[in-house]
Scaffold this active site. Structure first.
Site, PDB file in Angstrom:
ATOM      1  N   GLY A  54       0.832  -1.200   0.000  1.00 46.04           N
ATOM      2  CA  GLY A  54       0.000   0.000   0.000  1.00 46.04           C
ATOM      3  C   GLY A  54       0.860   1.241   0.000  1.00 46.04           C
ATOM      4  O   GLY A  54       2.043   1.171   0.354  1.00 46.04           O
ATOM      5  N   CYS A  81       4.989  -6.304   1.748  1.00 48.75           N
ATOM      6  CA  CYS A  81       5.351  -4.904   1.951  1.00 48.75           C
ATOM      7  C   CYS A  81       4.531  -4.286   3.102  1.00 48.75           C
ATOM      8  O   CYS A  81       4.771  -4.610   4.252  1.00 48.75           O
ATOM      9  CB  CYS A  81       5.180  -4.167   0.622  1.00 48.75           C
ATOM     10  SG  CYS A  81       6.099  -2.643   0.595  1.00 48.75           S
ATOM     11  N   HIS A 168       8.021  -7.191  -3.634  1.00 51.43           N
ATOM     12  CA  HIS A 168       6.798  -7.568  -4.361  1.00 51.43           C
ATOM     13  C   HIS A 168       6.991  -8.836  -5.192  1.00 51.43           C
ATOM     14  O   HIS A 168       7.595  -8.779  -6.256  1.00 51.43           O
ATOM     15  CB  HIS A 168       6.358  -6.411  -5.269  1.00 51.43           C
ATOM     16  CG  HIS A 168       5.873  -5.247  -4.488  1.00 51.43           C
ATOM     17  ND1 HIS A 168       4.570  -5.126  -4.079  1.00 51.43           N
ATOM     18  CD2 HIS A 168       6.538  -4.178  -3.989  1.00 51.43           C
ATOM     19  CE1 HIS A 168       4.443  -4.013  -3.375  1.00 51.43           C
ATOM     20  NE2 HIS A 168       5.625  -3.422  -3.299  1.00 51.43           N
ATOM     21  N   GLU A 170       4.762 -10.297  -6.864  1.00 53.16           N
ATOM     22  CA  GLU A 170       3.830 -10.313  -8.007  1.00 53.16           C
ATOM     23  C   GLU A 170       4.372  -9.641  -9.256  1.00 53.16           C
ATOM     24  O   GLU A 170       3.833  -9.814 -10.340  1.00 53.16           O
ATOM     25  CB  GLU A 170       2.491  -9.671  -7.593  1.00 53.16           C
ATOM     26  CG  GLU A 170       2.533  -8.172  -7.289  1.00 53.16           C
ATOM     27  CD  GLU A 170       2.967  -7.822  -5.866  1.00 53.16           C
ATOM     28  OE1 GLU A 170       3.610  -8.673  -5.213  1.00 53.16           O
ATOM     29  OE2 GLU A 170       2.696  -6.694  -5.416  1.00 53.16           O
ATOM     30  N   LYS A 366     -10.486 -10.639 -18.775  1.00 55.06           N
ATOM     31  CA  LYS A 366     -10.869 -10.912 -20.164  1.00 55.06           C
ATOM     32  C   LYS A 366     -10.234 -12.211 -20.705  1.00 55.06           C
ATOM     33  O   LYS A 366     -10.887 -12.989 -21.395  1.00 55.06           O
ATOM     34  CB  LYS A 366     -10.485  -9.750 -21.062  1.00 55.06           C
ATOM     35  CG  LYS A 366     -11.111  -9.855 -22.428  1.00 55.06           C
ATOM     36  CD  LYS A 366     -11.478  -8.497 -22.962  1.00 55.06           C
ATOM     37  CE  LYS A 366     -12.544  -8.588 -24.009  1.00 55.06           C
ATOM     38  NZ  LYS A 366     -13.572  -7.587 -23.797  1.00 55.06           N
TER      39      LYS A 366
END
Ligand code: XMP
Length: 510
Positions: A54, A81, A168, A170, A366
């Site tokens: 964040g 984090c 991170h 990701e 999608k």
């Protein structure tokens, strides 16, 4: 029961990316806001929890907090984090405020063995983006990774399934990122990773049948990927109780209405086609403001849909192909976002028609809808179609809209798309189209001076339409498209290529 990984969002720009990475491992996940109570979290019965990063410092006066009851649930939890700093504070460790936010790559070394680190290389690169850092782990926790200069990069409790990463996992710059997440979900939280398209289809068919019973369901079909795949899925679930209504707004591409109907010809799905192009074109006549265009088209769509739907008698449900990014962008998951454009699909319809909304794709991205479509046997030419906006060519015709201008867009768009196909580029880009500018420029054709219109080519690469890069398509392709457009489309003497990304531009020009 689908196994659920819950991502608690503290506002990181990467939260959606965490969700994508988790889904890529065939684990179903949802993003929820940080102010959910422990009770609400428990009701979702997650098998793992990920606390996102964040932008705030844990020392900021309004720093988002967790309901401390979460820690009583004993669900395996990974803090990333900001999430790591919260858990460090909760368990009595020491977080130190950073003076500056630290961005960038760092290398990390293993300090202790831990399931989170299995099969990872030592000294691998990670991506840091943080202000505060953990100065002392809480008692009972071990430091499992340190950065080269000795700073704490990851901690874990040897018995409790609670752990945190300072960096991170990701983002693709973290070399072992996927392995850390994989270890957390499969080795620590015990997921099976069986969330496949087939699994989703079976579950959705089941739940749609239960919800709908014998009632009828209306669907606004545009011929695009989302509404088409939804039509196939719902038809599988409820057969003729589904009424797919296709409204022709006169703002479609060359031969598009015909093509959409043809695409469904070999399925048993009976499309109800209604031509309201006259009403739409009349309503937008003389309108130049983009937002006004969008609002008017949205309103006329509702009126048209309502009048078409009346012909088929009462229906209790309205199905929509809403996707996860729409849900997130509209602010219903996280905070409120600014309205950049009023996206028009069937917004406002359910209230007006007093129907219950069905949104089976609300949790899908999608590419996941495309995977569901493939598993359902939806023809590849539908699945591979580029996205097309609800207001259609109206937002590609800058300034006022006339039938003549729409024709220029249809012809130039057709040429550009055909050229992309010939060069084998149609499937490589997210979306491509042409835009007619309200600008005339001087040219020369033969020995004649011309003063005619400019057409812009737009082609972008994207994962979900939320951000995009302009496509690096070959110069020869652009040259051929430009030449054909100027030679064949009456009233155009200049073609330009749009080389802005989103942000700062958007994909459509209006
Ligand atoms: P923008 O222009 O906002 O577009 O960057 C992002 C993606 O959304 C499509 N788009 C729409 N889709 N209704 C839709 O269903 C709309 O009103 C709408 N406006 C834009 C756009 O084509 C791109 O893929």
């Amino acid at each position: 029961m689908t196994e659920l990984a819950l991502i608690i969002d503290f506002g990181s720009q990467y939260t959606q990316l965490i969700a994508r990475r988790v889904r890529e491992m065939q684990v179903y996940c949802e993003i929820v806001p940080a102010d959910l109570t422990a009770e609400q979290i428990a009701a979702k019965n997650p098998a793992a929890i990920i606390l996102s990063g964040g932008p705030e410092s844990v020392f900021a006066p309004n720093a988002p907090q967790l309901d401390e009851g979460l820690w009583e649930l004993n669900v395996p939890t990974l803090g990333i984090c900001y999430g790591l700093q919260l858990l460090t504070q909760h368990f009595g460790g020491k977080v130190e405020p950073g003076k500056l936010r630290e961005y960038g790559a760092a290398r990390v070394h293993q300090d202790q063995e831990h399931a989170l680190l299995e099969n990872t290389a030592d000294a691998s690169q990670v991506w840091m983006s943080h202000g505060d850092h953990v100065a002392e782990p809480p008692s009972g926790f071990q430091v499992i990774l340190r950065s080269k200069n000795g700073l704490i990069a990851a901690i874990a409790h040897p018995e409790k399934s609670v752990m945190g990463l300072q960096f991170h996992p990701e983002v693709s710059h973290t070399e072992e990122g996927q392995t850390y997440l994989n270890n957390f979900l499969f080795k620590i939280a015990g997921f099976k990773g069986d969330w496949t398209p087939t699994h989703f289809i079976e579950q959705t068919i089941d739940s749609v049948r239960k919800i709908v019973g014998k009632e009828r369901v209306l669907l606004g079909l545009s011929g695009g990927v989302d509404s088409s795949v939804l039509a196939f899925l719902l038809h599988e679930a409820i057969g003729e109780q589904l009424l797919p209504i296709f409204i022709d707004n006169g703002l479609l591409r060359l031969h598009e209405a015909r093509q959409v109907l043809d695409q469904f010809e070999h399925s048993n799905i009976k499309i109800k086609y209604h031509d309201y192009s006259g009403e739409f074109l009349q309503a937008v006549k003389g309108i130049t403001d983009p937002e006004q265009k969008r609002k008017i088209i949205g309103r006329v769509f509702i009126e048209a849909f309502e009048s078409a739907a009346k012909k088929y008698g009462a229906a209790a449900f309205l199905a929509q192909g809403t996707l996860y990014p729409d849900v997130i962008e509209s602010g219903s998951v996280i905070g409120k976002s600014h309205t950049i454009k009023s996206h028009h699909n069937v917004g406002g319809l359910p209230e007006r028609l007093n129907m219950t909304v069905l949104e089976p794709f609300r949790e899908l991205f999608k590419d996941e809808v495309r995977a569901v479509g493939r598993a359902l046997g939806v023809p590849e030419n539908i699945i591979g179609r580029h996205p097309f906006p609800g207001p259609g060519l109206a937002v590609r015709c800058l300034g006022d809209i006339t039938p003549e201008k729409l024709e220029v867009i249809r012809q130039s768009d057709h040429i550009f798309i055909q050229t992309l196909r010939e060069f084998g580029w149609y499937d490589k880009v997210w979306q491509a189209f042409t835009v007619l500018l309200p600008v005339q420029t001087v040219g020369v054709m033969g020995d004649q001076r011309t003063f005619e219109n400019v057409v812009a080519l737009r082609s972008v690469d994207s994962m979900d339409g939320m951000t995009a890069n302009w496509s690096r398509i070959p110069a020869e392709l652009l040259a051929e498209a430009a030449e054909k457009i100027v030679n064949h489309v009456v009233g155009v003497n200049r073609v330009v290529y749009d080389i802005t990304s989103k942000p700062p531009a958007t994909i459509e020009w209006e």
